[in-house]
Design an enzyme around this catalytic site. Structure first.
Site, mmCIF file in Angstrom:
data_model
loop_
_atom_site.group_PDB
_atom_site.id
_atom_site.type_symbol
_atom_site.label_atom_id
_atom_site.label_comp_id
_atom_site.label_asym_id
_atom_site.label_seq_id
_atom_site.Cartn_x
_atom_site.Cartn_y
_atom_site.Cartn_z
ATOM 1 N N ARG A 137 13.123 36.183 -21.826
ATOM 2 C CA ARG A 137 12.257 35.029 -21.561
ATOM 3 C C ARG A 137 12.108 34.271 -22.866
ATOM 4 O O ARG A 137 11.314 34.648 -23.715
ATOM 5 C CB ARG A 137 10.893 35.527 -21.060
ATOM 6 C CG ARG A 137 10.024 34.481 -20.397
ATOM 7 C CD ARG A 137 8.586 34.974 -20.308
ATOM 8 N NE ARG A 137 7.970 34.971 -21.629
ATOM 9 C CZ ARG A 137 7.025 35.815 -22.034
ATOM 10 N NH1 ARG A 137 6.572 36.751 -21.238
ATOM 11 N NH2 ARG A 137 6.538 35.728 -23.250
ATOM 12 N N TYR A 161 2.814 38.274 -30.135
ATOM 13 C CA TYR A 161 3.339 39.614 -29.835
ATOM 14 C C TYR A 161 4.840 39.793 -30.035
ATOM 15 O O TYR A 161 5.389 40.815 -29.677
ATOM 16 C CB TYR A 161 2.955 40.020 -28.412
ATOM 17 C CG TYR A 161 3.326 39.009 -27.329
ATOM 18 C CD1 TYR A 161 4.612 38.961 -26.825
ATOM 19 C CD2 TYR A 161 2.378 38.121 -26.836
ATOM 20 C CE1 TYR A 161 4.955 38.040 -25.847
ATOM 21 C CE2 TYR A 161 2.706 37.204 -25.848
ATOM 22 C CZ TYR A 161 3.993 37.162 -25.356
ATOM 23 O OH TYR A 161 4.321 36.262 -24.391
ATOM 24 N N HIS A 180 5.113 33.087 -21.543
ATOM 25 C CA HIS A 180 4.916 33.619 -20.197
ATOM 26 C C HIS A 180 4.539 32.493 -19.237
ATOM 27 O O HIS A 180 5.164 32.289 -18.209
ATOM 28 C CB HIS A 180 3.827 34.694 -20.204
ATOM 29 C CG HIS A 180 3.409 35.106 -18.829
ATOM 30 N ND1 HIS A 180 4.246 35.797 -17.988
ATOM 31 C CD2 HIS A 180 2.276 34.881 -18.127
ATOM 32 C CE1 HIS A 180 3.629 36.001 -16.831
ATOM 33 N NE2 HIS A 180 2.433 35.443 -16.886
#
Ligand SMILES: Cc1ncc(C[n+]2csc(CCOP(=O)(O)OP(=O)(O)O)c2C)c(N)n1
Ligand SMILES: Cc1ncc(C[n+]2csc(CCOP(=O)(O)OP(=O)(O)O)c2C)c(N)n1
Ligand SMILES: [Mg+2]
Ligand SMILES: [Mg+2]
Lengths: 362, 331, 331, 362
Positions: free
Chosen positions: A257, A270, A261
C-alpha cells in the site's frame, strides 16, 4: 499450477520481473495486444483517479478515501477474468475492480462523498456493495457461490480481502464453508503488508497467507500482486479450477500500500521512507510500462496526453458527483425494509413536523 | 477538587490517555491493547505515547480480530491482569458480542465469584463526524440490556478521566463508550492527579424547575444549547448528564422529575428499545403521580445512521431538543 | 379459517415443520440449513423429515459456525435464494451478531433496494426447560433495537405456522423466535393448507375492561392462568398476544389501554431496556391521559438465567403476573 | 516429533496398537509402573462415573449429561502432564481431566444437576469453568497464556475443544493470537468424529485437523487419542515446546464418541451400529488393559472388586450432590457483579415482597 507453486515452499509466483522482463515465460498468460493496452490504460486511469481522489479529499471536497496506489495490478488482473455473470464481492479498496465490473467513477466518488447511492453500482452486474466490516463479505461470497451451484449457473465469485482481514474469524469460516460446499469462489487477499498501522508480521506467524488454504484443503498460491501477468494467469487458473467443480481457490496477492490507509491516516508514524522506496521499485504500472515499451506496445511519450484526457474525464465525473442532488429525508427511511413499518412512517412524519416548526422559529 | 491541585487543559481524548497513563504507571497488572493501539496510539490517538512509555508488553497492537481481543482480555483477567481493550468503533464491536455476552459479562457469576473480570472495553461511539458506514453507531441500550455489564459514557474531559479511572479500578466488566464527536471539541481544566467519579451516579448540570432533560455523551452539548434557548423563553430546565447507562441512577432522575413533572430524554441511538424507553419506564414506575406530561423522547430514528450527506437528517440538533421541551411544556 | 378446511392437531414444533415443508414444496428458491438441521432434523426436530423429502441441497447440515450460517444466507439471498437458517439456541446466536446487524439487517438499505435479504433466522428461546447455561435466553429486545430487523414470536401452533409462513414470504430479514418451553406443550387444531398471519399485528386473546396484560411466546400460557385468577376475583383482563416484537402494533395496545387504563407487561428477558420499557414508553406517549396507574413490568431479573436448580426463582409464574395485576389495580 | 509426524502426511502418531502392543517403542513415554496403574485406575473410575451419570440421568436424577465414553485416554494423557500451576481450559466433555486437575465428582454432578456451584471446582488450581459456547474458551487460553508470559510464570495452558469446534471463528482467532503472542498453550482437539449429529467429514475438507496449525505457523500433530502412551508422549513434547518459549502446539486427538452427544441425543438417527462396533475395537481402556495385563501390571480379575468400590464411591458422591442445599434466591443476584447494583438489590427485594404476598394467597 497450485502444485508447482505450493505455498509451503513460500515460492512467489511471478511472470515478469521489476524491469518488465518476462522471467517465467511458461506461465505467461495469453493476452492480446489490444487487451493488454486496454489493461494498462485502465490501470493508468485508476491510478490517476486514485491520486485525484486523494487531492479532492485534501481540498475538503470528499470525506474519506482509501487509496489504491501501488495495488493496481490486482484489480487489473481481476479485470481480465471477470465476466458479467461473475460476482465481485469487494471490501473497500478495489477501485480498478469496481470500474472493470461496470461501476462508474462518479459512483465511487459519490460513495466517498457520503451517499449510499454510490455503492449501488447500478450498471454493474453481480457486484455486492462496498463492505466495511473486515472479513464479513467473504462469507457472503461463500453463500453466493452456494447459490451458483444450486442454480447451476456458470459464474465464478471473486471475493476480496486485505492481509489484516485474514486474522478475523469470518475469514476462517468463509474459507471453510466455501470448500465444504465446493463453491466456485476465488478468494483474493490483497496483502499490502499493512492493516492501517499494523504490519503483516504482527498479524500472524504463518509463513505466508497462501498456506492458510491448507487448513481447508483449498488450492492456494502466493502471487506477485504487482505483476499483472502473474495475477492474470493465477486468476485464470483459479477460474478454471472453480468452474470445473474443484472448489474454491485462495490467492495471496503480494503488494504494498504505497499510500496512506485512508486520507485520515499518516503512515510516517509507523513506517520508514526506506521501506516505501524499496517497494516503489516493484510498482505494478512501472513494470508493465517497461514491458510494453520494450514490446513496442506502448509509447510513453503519449502518456502525458492521455493523462491530461483522463484528468479531464475524472474532473468531469467528480463534478457530476459534486452536483448530485441533495440527500432527501425520505432516503433515510425508505430502504430500511422492503415492507416499511408504520413506526418508520411515523418517525418521518414527526420529523417533518419538527422541520416545519423549526422553519417557524426563524 | 481540592484547591492547590495542578490543573491542565485537556480534550476528552487527552483525558482518556491521561487516565490510562496514570493507571499504567500505578498498577503493573494493567495492559492495554487492540488494533493500532501500540505504535500508532490508536486511530483517535487515545493511547498515543503510551507504548513508548510502558513498553510493548503493556501497550500493544493486536491482530485484527475483535472476538479474540475481548476474549483474550477475559483470559488475562482470569490470570490476574487488568486489561483495557480498545475496539476501533462502536460498529466493529459486534464480532466480539459472544465473548462480551457469554464470558466477559458472566465469568464472575458462572464461577460464583471465583474469577473476576476487571476489564474495560472502550470504544468511540456516535455520529456527527462525517464517517463511513458502521462508524456512527450508538448501541448503549444493547449493552445496558446485557446482564453482567456496566455501561459508562462521559461527556466532558473531567468526567472522561474520572470515570475511566473508576472503570479501570472496577472489578467488573465495564463498557466505556466515548463520544468521538466531541473527542477534541471540548477543552477543560482537568486535575493532573488521579481522581475518580463513581460509576452509577448521574450529574445535575443545570438546576431547573419546569422540566428535566436527560442526556449523555455528545448530546450534552446539544442539550445545553437547547437549555439556553428555553431559558430565553422563560423555561427553567434541569439538565442531567446520565453518565452511566447501566446501572441507571434512578434516584437523581426520579427526584428531578418529581420536582419538575416533565422529562425529555435525548440520545443518538435508535428510539425503539432505546435508553429513552427505559427512562420513561422508570419515571412511569416511580414518579407517575408527578408526571404532568408524557416523557418526550428526542432520539435517533429506528434507522441506520445515514452516510454523511444524509446524516443531518438523523443527527439531533439543539432545536430538535427544544422542540421536545416545547412539546412537553405545551402538553 | 373458512369452513371445509382440513384440520390437523399439531404442536408448535410440528406447525413450524409444516410451515417450512409447505414453503419448500411451493418455492424452489427456499433452502434451509444450520447445525444438525439435515439428517437429524434439528435438535428440537423442527426440520424432521425434510431432508429426506427435499434432498441434501435444500435441507442440510452446516459446519458449526453461526457467523457463516447467517452470512452465507445473506449471500444466498443476494443471489436469488430465500434461506431459512436455524440457530440452535438463542444463546448461540451471538457469534452471528456482526452478520445480523451489519449485513442481514442492512444490505437492502446499503444497496438502496438493489439487493433484498428475504431470509428467516429462526431459533428457540426462553427458559423453563431445565437447561444448561446459554440455553434459556430471551433477547428479543436486543433484536428489536437493531434497525432493519423484524422480530416475531408465536405462542400457539396456529400462530407459529401462520407467522412463519409470513416470515418466509417476507422480503425482509426476519428474526423468528420460538418458545421452546411450549414447543410440545400445546396441541391445537391447525389447518393443513397454507395460510398466513400478518407480521406486526398483535392479537387480543381475551377481551376485558379493567386492565390490559401484554405477553407473548411462552408467557401467554402463564398469563392466561393469571387472567383466570383475576377473573375469580372479579377483575376483567384484556389479554393481548404481542406476536411481533418489532414493529410493535401500537394501535391495538394503545386502544386497549385507552379502554382499561392499566397495563401489565410480561416477558422472560431482563427487565432493564427490555420489551416492557418500550411498551411503557408507547403507553406513556400515546395514552398518558388514560393511564390510571403506572405500567407494571413482570419480567426477568437483570441477571443471567440461573441453572435449573435456581431457575424457579427467575421464571415467571402465573402468581407473579397476578401480583402485577393486583399492583396495578390497587395503585 | 512435530517434524517426524508432519500432519501434511496425515500420519497418525501411535505408540500402542489396538491389541495393547507397543508398536513404536522409540516414542514410548517414560511412566513408572505405579503412575501407570494410577492412570488406568483413574480412567476406569472416570468411565464408571460416566456410565453411572448416564443412568442417573435416565432415572431423572440429573438434567443432562455429555458422556465421555471412549474418550478417556485424552483426559488420561492430560492427567500425566498437568501440574498445579498449569491451567486447564475445558469445554464440557472432559470429566477425567477435571478430576485430574482436582475437581470432585460431586461438583461435576452438581453442575449437571443444575447448580453453578458445580463448576467452581474450588479445590482445583487454575481451572476455568465449564464453557458451553463452542470454541470461545480457546481465546481465554490465549489470554491466560499471555498473562503467563507477562508474569513470567512457569505454567502451561491446556485448552480443549471438539472437532466441530474447529469450524468456528474463535478457533482460528485463538490459534492465531496464541502464536503471535508465543503463548504457552497446548490446544487439544478431541476429534471424536461428531458434532452432535454432524460427522467430521462435513465440518471441513482439510485432510485432518492437525494441518490447521500450519495456518498459524504452529507445531501440530495428529495423535491416536485412544492410545494413552501416544497422548502422554505428545503432550509431554508439547509441554516442553511451550515451556521453551517456542509457542503453542496443536494436538489433534483422534477418538470416537462411543456414547450419545448428551443424554438427550439419540445417535441411532445418524450413525450405524457397524461404525460404532468398528470403533469399539480401539477403545482406550481395553487397549491399555491388554498392555498392562501382558506386562503383569494389572490383574483383570481384581477389576470387578475395584469397580464395586468405585460404584459405591460414585453413588456416595452422587448422593451428596443430591443432598446439596437448595439454591437460595440470593445466589441468582449476588455474583452478577463484584460491586452489586442497586437495581439488582431492588429486584430482589421486590421479588421477596411478591413471595410474601404469594404465601398469603394460600
Ligand atoms: C471488524 C472490523 N474491525 C475494525 C475495522 C477498522 N478497520 C478498517 S480498515 C482496517 C484495516 C484493514 O486492513 P487489511 O485487511 O489489511 O486491508 P487494507 O486496509 O490494507 O486494504 C481496520 C482495522 C473494520 N472496518 N472492521
Ligand atoms: C456457539 C455454539 N453453537 C452451538 C452450540 C450447540 N452445541 C453444543 S455441543 C455442539 C457440538 C459440538 O461438537 P464438537 O465440537 O465436536 O464437541 P463434542 O460435543 O463432540 O465433544 C453444538 C453444536 C454451542 N454450544 N455453541
Ligand atoms: Mg492490508
Ligand atoms: Mg466432536
Amino acid at each position: 499450477m497450485f502444485k508447482e507453486y505450493s505455498p509451503l515452499d513460500d515460492k512467489l509466483f511471478q511472470v515478469m520481473d521489476n524491469d518488465g522482463k518476462i522471467i517465467n515465460p511458461d506461465w505467461m498468460p495469453d493476452i492480446s495486444d489490444e487487451r493488454l493496452q486496454k489493461a494498462f490504460k485502465d490501470m493508468l486511469f485508476a491510478r490517476q483517479a486514485d491520486l485525484m481522489a486523494v487531492s479532492y479529499q485534501r481540498q475538503g471536497r470528499m470525506f474519506t478515501y482509501p487509496p489504491n496506489f501501488g495495488q493496481e495490478a490486482i484489480s487489473g488482473g481481476l479485470a481480465q477474468v471477470m465476466r458479467d455473470q461473475d460476482w465481485l464481492v469487494p471490501a473497500f479498496r478495489e477501485l480498478g475492480a469496481w470500474l472493470a465490473k461496470g461501476a462508474t467513477l462518479k459512483e465511487v466518488f459519490l460513495y466517498f462523498m457520503g451517499y449510499e447511492d454510490g455503492t449501488v453500482f447500478k450498471n454493474a452486474k453481480n457486484i455486492t456493495p462496498i463492505s466495511v466490516p473486515i472479513g464479513s463479505q467473504l462469507i457472503h461470497a461463500a453463500g453466493i457461490g452456494y447459490a451458483v451451484n444450486y442454480k447451476k449457473e456458470d459464474s465464478v465469485v471473486y471475493a476480496i480481502i486485505g492481509d489484516g482481514g485474514t486474522s478475523i474469524g469470518d475469514f476462517h469460516e468463509a474459507l471453510n464453508f466455501a470448500t465444504v460446499w465446493n463453491a466456485p469462489v476465488v478468494f483474493v487477499v490483497q496483502n499490502n503488508q499493512f492493516a492501517i498501522s499494523v504490519p503483516f508480521k504482527k498479524q500472524t506467524r504463518s509463513i505466508n497467507i497462501a498456506v492458510k488454504g491448507i487448513a481447508y484443503g483449498m488450492s492456494s498460491i502466493k502471487v506477485d500482486g504487482n505483476d499483472l501477468f502473474a495475477m492474470t494467469r493465477a486468476l485464470r487458473e483459479a477460474e478454471a479450477h472453480a468452474k470445473s467443480g474443484k472448489g474454491p481457490v485462495l490467492i495471496e496477492a503480494l503488494t504494498y500500500r504505497r499510500g496512506a490507509h485512508t486520507t485520515s491516516d499518516d503512515p510516517t508514524k509507523y513506517r520508514t521512507k526506506e521501506e516505501e522506496e524499496k517497494w516503489s521499485i516493484t510498482d505494478p504500472l512501472d513494470r508493465l510500462r517497461k514491458y510494453m515499451v520494450a514490446q513496442k506496445l506502448w509509447d510513453a511519450s503519449q502518456e502525458e496526453n492521455l493523462l491530461a484526457e483522463y484528468k479531464k474525464e475524472i474532473d468531469r465525473q467528480f463534478e457530476e458527483a459534486e452536483n448530485y442532488p441533495a440527500y432527501p429525508l425520505d432516503d433515510v427511511f425508505r430502504h430500511m425494509y422492503v415492507d416499511i413499518t408504520d413506526d418508520l412512517k411515523e418517525q418521518k412524519v414527526e420529523h417533518e413536523k419538527f422541520l416545519k416548526w423549526k422553519e417557524g422559529l426563524k | 477538587m481540592e484547591g492547590g491541585t495542578e490543573m491542565k487543559v485537556m480534550t476528552i481524548v487527552q483525558a482518556i490517555t491521561d487516565a490510562i497513563d496514570i493507571k499504567l504507571a500505578e498498577d503493573p497488572t494493567i495492559v492495554t491493547f487492540g488494533e493500532d493501539v501500540g505504535v500508532e496510539g490508536g486511530v483517535f490517538r487515545a493511547t498515543e505515547g503510551l507504548q513508548k512509555k510502558y513498553g510493548e508488553h503493556r501497550v500493544f497492537d493486536s491482530p485484527l480480530a475483535e472476538s479474540a481481543i475481548v476474549g483474550s482480555a477475559v483470559g488475562m483477567a482470569m490470570n490476574g491482569l487488568r486489561p483495557i481493550v480498545e475496539m476501533q468503533f462502536c460498529g466493529f464491536v459486534y464480532p466480539a458480542m459472544n465473548q462480551i455476552i457469554s464470558h466477559a459479562a458472566r465469568i464472575h457469576n458462572r464461577s460464583r465469584g471465583r474469577y473476576k473480570t476487571p476489564m474495560v472495553i472502550r470504544f468511540p461511539y456516535g455520529g456527527g463526524i462525517n464517517a463511513l458506514e458502521h462508524h456512527s453507531e450508538s448501541m448503549e441500550a444493547m449493552y445496558g440490556h446485557i446482564p453482567g455489564l456496566k455501561v459508562v459514557i462521559p461527556s466532558t474531559p473531567y468526567d472522561a478521566k474520572g470515570l475511566l479511572i473508576s472503570a479501570i479500578e472496577s472489578d467488573d466488566t465495564i463498557i466505556f463508550m466515548e463520544p468521538k464527536r466531541i473527542y477534541r471539541a471540548i477543552k477543560q481544566e482537568v486535575p493532573e492527579e488521579k481522581y475518580s467519579i463513581p460509576i452509577g451516579k448521574a450529574k445535575i448540570l443545570n438546576e431547573g424547575t419546569d422540566i428535566t432533560v436527560i442526556a449523555y455523551g455528545a448530546m450534552i452539548r446539544e442539550a445545553q444549547k437547547a437549555v439556553a434557548m428555553a431559558k430565553k423563553d422563560g423555561i427553567s430546565v434541569e439538565l442531567i448528564d446520565l453518565r452511566t447507562i447501566y446501572p441507571i441512577d434512578k434516584q437523581t432522575i426520579v427526584e428531578s422529575v418529581k420536582k419538575t413533572g416533565r422529562m425529555v430524554v435525548v440520545h443518538e441511538g435508535p428510539n425503539t428499545f432505546g435508553v429513552g424507553a427505559e427512562l420513561t419506564a422508570i419515571i412511569n414506575e416511580e414518579a407517575f403521580l408527578n408526571q404532568e406530561a408524557p416523557v418526550v423522547r428526542v432520539t435517533g430514528f429506528d434507522t441506520i445512521v445515514p452516510l454523511p450527506r444524509g446524516e443531518h437528517h438523523y443527527i439531533i440538533s439543539p432545536e430538535k431538543i427544544y422542540y421536545g421541551i416545547q412539546k412537553s411544556i405545551k402538553f
